[in-house]
Design an enzyme around this catalytic site. Structure first.
Site, PDB file in Angstrom:
ATOM      1  N   HIS A 170      -8.165  -5.614   3.206  1.00  0.00           N
ATOM      2  CA  HIS A 170      -7.723  -6.804   3.939  1.00  0.00           C
ATOM      3  C   HIS A 170      -7.590  -6.478   5.418  1.00  0.00           C
ATOM      4  CE1 HIS A 170      -5.790  -9.054   0.272  1.00  0.00           C
ATOM      5  NE2 HIS A 170      -7.099  -9.176   0.309  1.00  0.00           N
ATOM      6  N   SER A 205     -11.431 -12.302  -1.452  1.00  0.00           N
ATOM      7  CA  SER A 205     -10.287 -12.508  -0.559  1.00  0.00           C
ATOM      8  C   SER A 205     -10.621 -12.353   0.923  1.00  0.00           C
ATOM      9  CB  SER A 205      -9.146 -11.548  -0.924  1.00  0.00           C
ATOM     10  OG  SER A 205      -9.514 -10.213  -0.665  1.00  0.00           O
ATOM     11  N   ASP A 208      -0.210 -10.499   2.519  1.00  0.00           N
ATOM     12  CA  ASP A 208       0.094  -9.714   1.321  1.00  0.00           C
ATOM     13  C   ASP A 208       1.613  -9.584   1.199  1.00  0.00           C
ATOM     14  OD1 ASP A 208      -2.641  -9.551   1.208  1.00  0.00           O
ATOM     15  OD2 ASP A 208      -2.765  -7.422   1.639  1.00  0.00           O
TER      16      ASP A 208
END
Length: 140
Positions: free
Chosen positions: A79, A31, A104
């Protein structure tokens, strides 16, 4: 006398190794590509390391890469912060994987932040590929 010094040396090496290991995190998904890849290891600053605060989680900035306890995923997520907002005096972060099309699903409070990836300028401190062994052992 030499035996005691030698033993103390080994103990010191073990303690340093344990501390260093606590400041490494293996990337388990894609990701965040191309910033880093699955199996890479990132060096982190922890919000709580043995009761010591290495990181002020309310003072993070857009662009910082963090590891947080996601309410929408069973494992910690790594992230990037893409927005920082304050509502009624409470800070919240919008976070997104660099390789993901959308943010998210839930905003993140500072209490959820576990760590921040250490960077040099804008470049994260990454050790490529050495985390694959950990992924293999964990069956990921």
């Amino acid at each position: 006398m030499t035996d005691k010094k030698e033993i103390l040396g080994y103990v010191a090496i073990i303690i340093v190794g344990i501390i260093l290991a606590q400041h490494l995190n293996v990337v388990v998904s894609g990701s965040m590509e191309p910033t880093f890849y699955r199996g890479d290891v990132v060096v982190i600053q922890k919000a709580n390391f043995l009761g010591l605060s290495e990181l002020n989680t309310t003072d993070l900035n857009v662009g910082d890469i963090v590891i947080y306890d996601a309410t929408w995923y069973p494992e910690p997520v790594i992230h990037r912060i893409i927005a920082k907002n304050t509502t009624n005096g409470q800070v919240y972060y919008t976070i997104k994987g660099d390789n993901n099309p959308t943010a998210d699903p839930v905003v993140v409070s500072p209490d959820q932040i576990q760590a921040k990836v250490i960077t040099f300028g804008e470049t994260p401190f990454v050790i490529p590929k050495i985390g694959y062994i950990t992924l293999w052992i964990r069956g990921l």
